[in-house]
Each structure stands twice: as C-alpha cells, then as structure tokens.
Design an enzyme around this catalytic site. Structure first.
Site, PDB file in Angstrom:
ATOM      1  N   ARG A   1      -9.559 -17.614 -11.049  1.00  0.00           N
ATOM      2  CA  ARG A   1      -9.751 -16.434 -10.180  1.00  0.00           C
ATOM      3  C   ARG A   1      -9.767 -16.841  -8.702  1.00  0.00           C
ATOM      4  NH1 ARG A   1     -14.813 -12.951  -9.056  1.00  0.00           N
ATOM      5  NH2 ARG A   1     -13.910 -10.940  -8.486  1.00  0.00           N
TER       6      ARG A   1
ATOM      7  N   HIS B   1      -7.636 -15.217  -5.681  1.00  0.00           N
ATOM      8  CA  HIS B   1      -8.283 -14.661  -4.478  1.00  0.00           C
ATOM      9  C   HIS B   1      -7.893 -15.428  -3.219  1.00  0.00           C
ATOM     10  CE1 HIS B   1     -11.619 -11.977  -6.338  1.00  0.00           C
ATOM     11  NE2 HIS B   1     -10.495 -11.904  -7.022  1.00  0.00           N
ATOM     12  N   ASP B   2      -7.572 -16.710  -3.372  1.00  0.00           N
ATOM     13  CA  ASP B   2      -7.098 -17.449  -2.199  1.00  0.00           C
ATOM     14  C   ASP B   2      -5.694 -16.967  -1.819  1.00  0.00           C
ATOM     15  OD1 ASP B   2      -7.065 -19.324  -0.134  1.00  0.00           O
ATOM     16  OD2 ASP B   2      -6.035 -20.802  -1.381  1.00  0.00           O
TER      17      ASP B   2
ATOM     18  N   VAL C   1      -4.969 -13.499  -0.054  1.00  0.00           N
ATOM     19  CA  VAL C   1      -5.510 -13.234   1.284  1.00  0.00           C
ATOM     20  C   VAL C   1      -5.052 -14.363   2.215  1.00  0.00           C
ATOM     21  CG1 VAL C   1      -7.602 -12.709   2.585  1.00  0.00           C
ATOM     22  CG2 VAL C   1      -7.511 -12.197   0.139  1.00  0.00           C
TER      23      VAL C   1
ATOM     24  N   GLY D   1      -2.286 -15.922   2.077  1.00  0.00           N
ATOM     25  CA  GLY D   1      -1.547 -16.941   1.340  1.00  0.00           C
ATOM     26  C   GLY D   1      -2.458 -18.029   0.785  1.00  0.00           C
TER      27      GLY D   1
ATOM     28  N   ASP E   1      -4.020 -20.841   1.170  1.00  0.00           N
ATOM     29  CA  ASP E   1      -4.331 -21.718   2.308  1.00  0.00           C
ATOM     30  C   ASP E   1      -5.790 -22.141   2.338  1.00  0.00           C
ATOM     31  OD1 ASP E   1      -5.604 -19.377   2.947  1.00  0.00           O
ATOM     32  OD2 ASP E   1      -5.032 -19.398   5.045  1.00  0.00           O
TER      33      ASP E   1
ATOM     34  N   SER F   1      -8.330 -20.431   2.588  1.00  0.00           N
ATOM     35  CA  SER F   1      -9.183 -19.636   3.494  1.00  0.00           C
ATOM     36  C   SER F   1     -10.411 -19.102   2.751  1.00  0.00           C
ATOM     37  CB  SER F   1      -8.392 -18.491   4.124  1.00  0.00           C
ATOM     38  OG  SER F   1      -7.743 -17.737   3.127  1.00  0.00           O
TER      39      SER F   1
ATOM     40  N   ASN G   1     -15.637 -11.306  -3.496  1.00  0.00           N
ATOM     41  CA  ASN G   1     -15.936 -12.733  -3.690  1.00  0.00           C
ATOM     42  C   ASN G   1     -17.422 -13.041  -3.834  1.00  0.00           C
ATOM     43  OD1 ASN G   1     -13.257 -13.527  -3.547  1.00  0.00           O
ATOM     44  ND2 ASN G   1     -13.298 -13.641  -1.304  1.00  0.00           N
TER      45      ASN G   1
ATOM     46  N   HIS H   1      -7.818 -12.110 -17.734  1.00  0.00           N
ATOM     47  CA  HIS H   1      -9.028 -11.383 -18.125  1.00  0.00           C
ATOM     48  C   HIS H   1      -9.373 -11.598 -19.596  1.00  0.00           C
ATOM     49  CE1 HIS H   1      -9.073  -8.494 -14.420  1.00  0.00           C
ATOM     50  NE2 HIS H   1      -9.245  -9.756 -14.116  1.00  0.00           N
TER      51      HIS H   1
HETATM   52  C1  HEM Z   1      -4.740  -6.855 -11.614  1.00  0.00           C
HETATM   53  C2  HEM Z   1      -5.721  -6.728 -10.732  1.00  0.00           C
HETATM   54  C3  HEM Z   1      -7.069  -7.366 -10.905  1.00  0.00           C
HETATM   55  C4  HEM Z   1      -8.271  -6.757 -10.760  1.00  0.00           C
HETATM   56  C5  HEM Z   1      -8.503  -5.318 -10.368  1.00  0.00           C
HETATM   57  C6  HEM Z   1      -9.278  -7.733 -11.062  1.00  0.00           C
HETATM   58  C7  HEM Z   1     -10.650  -7.502 -11.002  1.00  0.00           C
HETATM   59  C8  HEM Z   1     -11.606  -8.368 -11.474  1.00  0.00           C
HETATM   60  C9  HEM Z   1     -13.014  -8.109 -11.478  1.00  0.00           C
HETATM   61  C10 HEM Z   1     -13.692  -6.853 -10.934  1.00  0.00           C
HETATM   62  C11 HEM Z   1     -13.636  -9.154 -12.073  1.00  0.00           C
HETATM   63  C12 HEM Z   1     -15.121  -9.305 -12.356  1.00  0.00           C
HETATM   64  C13 HEM Z   1     -15.844  -9.839 -11.151  1.00  0.00           C
HETATM   65  C14 HEM Z   1     -17.347  -9.803 -11.391  1.00  0.00           C
HETATM   66  O1  HEM Z   1     -17.897  -8.710 -11.309  1.00  0.00           O
HETATM   67  O2  HEM Z   1     -17.943 -10.848 -11.683  1.00  0.00           O
HETATM   68  C15 HEM Z   1     -12.604 -10.103 -12.439  1.00  0.00           C
HETATM   69  C16 HEM Z   1     -12.838 -11.296 -13.069  1.00  0.00           C
HETATM   70  C17 HEM Z   1     -11.862 -12.242 -13.299  1.00  0.00           C
HETATM   71  N1  HEM Z   1     -10.546 -12.155 -12.911  1.00  0.00           N
HETATM   72 FE1  HEM Z   1      -9.606 -10.527 -12.199  1.00  0.00          FE
HETATM   73  N2  HEM Z   1      -8.673  -8.903 -11.391  1.00  0.00           N
HETATM   74  C18 HEM Z   1      -7.319  -8.733 -11.305  1.00  0.00           C
HETATM   75  C19 HEM Z   1      -6.357  -9.709 -11.484  1.00  0.00           C
HETATM   76  C20 HEM Z   1      -6.631 -11.014 -11.787  1.00  0.00           C
HETATM   77  C21 HEM Z   1      -5.688 -12.094 -11.714  1.00  0.00           C
HETATM   78  C22 HEM Z   1      -4.245 -11.959 -11.233  1.00  0.00           C
HETATM   79  C23 HEM Z   1      -6.330 -13.218 -12.113  1.00  0.00           C
HETATM   80  C24 HEM Z   1      -5.830 -14.621 -12.198  1.00  0.00           C
HETATM   81  C25 HEM Z   1      -4.601 -14.960 -12.528  1.00  0.00           C
HETATM   82  C26 HEM Z   1      -7.681 -12.836 -12.448  1.00  0.00           C
HETATM   83  C27 HEM Z   1      -8.627 -13.678 -12.972  1.00  0.00           C
HETATM   84  C28 HEM Z   1      -9.926 -13.311 -13.259  1.00  0.00           C
HETATM   85  C29 HEM Z   1     -10.864 -14.181 -13.954  1.00  0.00           C
HETATM   86  C30 HEM Z   1     -10.552 -15.529 -14.559  1.00  0.00           C
HETATM   87  C31 HEM Z   1     -12.088 -13.514 -13.958  1.00  0.00           C
HETATM   88  C32 HEM Z   1     -13.414 -14.047 -14.513  1.00  0.00           C
HETATM   89  C33 HEM Z   1     -14.058 -14.871 -13.402  1.00  0.00           C
HETATM   90  C34 HEM Z   1     -15.313 -15.623 -13.778  1.00  0.00           C
HETATM   91  O3  HEM Z   1     -15.703 -15.639 -14.938  1.00  0.00           O
HETATM   92  O4  HEM Z   1     -15.908 -16.223 -12.863  1.00  0.00           O
HETATM   93  N3  HEM Z   1      -7.837 -11.506 -12.199  1.00  0.00           N
HETATM   94  N4  HEM Z   1     -11.391  -9.611 -12.050  1.00  0.00           N
END
Ligand code: HEM
Length: 327
Positions: A67, A71-72, A75, A77, A79, A81, A100, A199
């Site tokens: 994640r 997130h890097d 925002v 690119g 980099d 940040s 974040n 996810h």
């Molecule tokens: C499609 C749009 C996306 C949305 C709206 C989104 C939103 C979120 C949100 C709200 C969380 C939970 C944060 C929390 O409350 O702790 C989350 C967790 C996570 N997201 Fe996304 N996400 C998206 C795309 C992605 C992408 C592209 C990736 C990586 C390739 C990703 C990887 C993850 C991972 C691995 C977690 C779990 C993080 C952890 O356990 O620390 N997400 N995401």
C-alpha cells in the site's frame, strides 16, 4: 557581440547533446540498475533480506509496504515523498494526510533497509527504489507473485498533505471516480481492477467503512457480512477506538484472487470494491480472475511495474535522500 553569440551556440549544442544522451544513460529506469557500474550490487538482496525478516514476524507489514508503494506513486510519482516527516520547513507532509495517518505502516522496514544500505553503499540507493523493491518482495512473500522491477528512481524533496487527499482514491468512490483517479496517473481501468487484488491482504480501520453499516446497511454489501462487521465495529459515536478488521477474512495474509470472489459475493469492505461490479467490462475482468488460473497474478505483476514508473525522477532530477528516508 560575436563572442556572446558563439557562447550561446555552444550552450545550445551542449544542452541538446545532454538531452540526446539522457535516454541512453540515466534517463529511464532499468532492471538491475544497482548491479551496473558497481553502483551497489547487493542493494536488492539487502532490501529482500530486511523485508523478509520483518514480514516473517508480522505479515501485515507486507500489506503495508504494498500500500505504501501505491500511496507513494500516486502522489508526485514514485519519489518517496510519502516518507518525509513533518519538519519546521514543511510541517504538513503527505504522511499526515487522512489516507496515510494513522493507517499507513511499514516505515520501520524502510528505515532498517535504508540503514543497512547506507552502511553497504553510502548515498547510492534511493528511498523511492527501496519502497518499490520492498513492495515487490512483499508481493512474493505473501502471494508468490514474482517480477522484476526496474530501478534508478531518485527521491523528491516536496511532500504536501493536501495532494494525498487530492490524488488517492477514497473508499466511497464509484467506478467512474476510481477510473478517473487512475487515468490521471496513466493507469487504465484494467490496471485498476488488477491492482485492487491487493485488498486480499492486510486490514482496514472500521472508520473506512462504517458509513456502510450505520445507520442502515448499504444494500451493496452482503447483509450477513454487515451483521458480522457490526459486532467488530460499533457505531462511530459509541466507539472508543477505531478498530481494525482483516480485508479478507478467509486468508488475510495471502495475496490472491480470493479478493475477486469476495467482491462477487458482496464481501468487499469498501463501496469502491463493490464498484468493480458496476460495468460490463470490469465485472467480466473480476470473473476472469476467478476462473482463469494465473491471470490475476500475471496482471498484478505487470500493473505493479507500470505503477512503479509513474512520474519518476531520474538523474539529474531529484536526489538520493540520506542518511534516513524520513528527512
Ligand atoms: C482502487 C482504489 C483504492 C481504494 C479506494 C483503496 C482504499 C483503501 C482503504 C480505505 C484501506 C484501509 C485503510 C485503513 O483504514 O486502514 C486500504 C487498505 C489497503 N489497500 Fe487499498 N485502496 C485502493 C487501491 C489499492 C491499490 C492499488 C493497492 C496496491 C496495489 C492497495 C493496497 C492496499 C493494501 C495492501 C491495504 C491494507 C494495508 C494494511 O494492512 O496496512 N489499495 N485501501
């Protein structure tokens, strides 16, 4: 006057020659960048060793690192940040933004990798590359998804809280909002569906989805699942802490196509997860991932590499941040 003109012409020739040389030398990322010219041949194995030792103790950190990469890159690119701490000169960096803080994790892993790299090859390996390599290694550790990731990124110096809010998609986004936030970063809808498979791992804070549970159940979520989640996440006004739940209750630490089965069964935590069912094309892709062996893994790997090239800084842009990635 004549000498001024000849100086100007010489400058122009140099500038053009420099630009022409760039694509051949340092202007783009390359696989194994640190192996060439003896830059830091151990770089990838040092990152790999560090990530493995942390993820073996806490697999959630692997999710955090994947994640963090997303997130890097979204925002300013890829980099690094996202790693910059608040400072008197910049009191409000990305790290403090709602997407974040407090949910992003894995910063200690990056610190440990950077410390080990600075010992082995001081001032050579960028923090942006450490994030990209760490995410790649996490994808292998949690999903046996294996791919080469080009390196040679350099680090940015600017990090702005408001930009994280502006560019990171929110869990309440519908399909066209999700598509727009990926398109602006050069990623298409298919990349977005593939990357959403992340996810299948990690966790979410209750606050990211309680609007789907209270005051009434969002009809786009399974009613039984909502009942179960209400036990784990009380109404926000009664909650003393913002609890966390796994994103994937079946195999929370396995990066896999299980996410797409969950989405189809209305077991995604976020409205954005459900949104992948709202067009014929994305629905088909979700189904294809559940039925075609190896398809999700291959597409996820490709999309991670593509995400890793978003707005990257390469020599002579940016810097190699150090001795820590936080300052
Ligand atoms: C499609 C749009 C996306 C949305 C709206 C989104 C939103 C979120 C949100 C709200 C969380 C939970 C944060 C929390 O409350 O702790 C989350 C967790 C996570 N997201 Fe996304 N996400 C998206 C795309 C992605 C992408 C592209 C990736 C990586 C390739 C990703 C990887 C993850 C991972 C691995 C977690 C779990 C993080 C952890 O356990 O620390 N997400 N995401």
């Amino acid at each position: 006057m004549e000498s001024k003109i000849s100086i100007l012409i010489t400058c122009l020739i140099f500038a053009t020659a420099f630009q022409l040389l760039l694509p051949l030398s340092e202007a783009s990322l390359e696989v194994g960048y640190y192996n060439y010219k003896n830059r830091c041949p151990k770089a990838e194995s040092i990152v790999n060793y560090t990530v493995s030792s942390f993820v073996k103790k806490n697999s959630g950190l692997g999710a955090g690192l994947i994640r963090m990469f997303f997130h890097d890159c979204f925002v300013r690119g890829c980099d690094a940040s996202v790693l910059l701490d608040p400072s008197p000169a910049n009191p409000d960096p990305e790290k403090k933004s709602i997407p974040n803080n407090p949910s992003l994790r894995g910063f200690d892993v990056i610190d440990a990798a950077k410390a080990a790299l600075e010992k082995a090859c001081p001032g050579v390996v960028s923090c942006a590359d450490i994030i990209a390599l760490a995410a790649r290694d996490a994808a292998y550790l949690l999903g046996k998804i294996s791919y080469d990731i080009p390196t040679g990124r350099r680090d940015g110096k600017v990090s702005i809280n408001a930009e994280a809010l502006q560019f990171l998609p929110a869990p309440f986004f519908n399909l066209s909002q999700l598509e727009a936030s990926f398109a602006i970063k050069g990623l298409n809808t298919s990349d977005m569906v593939a990357l959403s498979g992340a996810h299948s791992i990690g966790r979410s804070h209750c606050s990211s989805f309680t609007s789907r549970l209270y005051p009434t159940t969002d009809p786009t979520m399974s009613a039984r699942f909502a009942n179960f989640l209400r036990i784990l996440c009380p109404p926000p006004q009664n909650a003393t802490i913002d609890g966390v739940v796994p994103q994937n209750f079946l195999k929370p630490n396995r990066l896999s196509k299980q996410y797409y089965f969950n989405v189809k069964a209305l077991l995604g935590l976020f409205f954005s997860d459900w949104s992948l069912l709202t067009s014929k094309e994305t629905r088909q892709q979700v189904t294809d991932y559940t039925t075609t062996p190896g398809l999700f893994e291959a597409d996820f790997a490709k999309a991670m590499v593509k995400m890793g090239s978003i707005e990257v800084l390469t020599f002579p842009q940016g810097e190699i941040r150090g001795p820590t990635c936080r300052l």
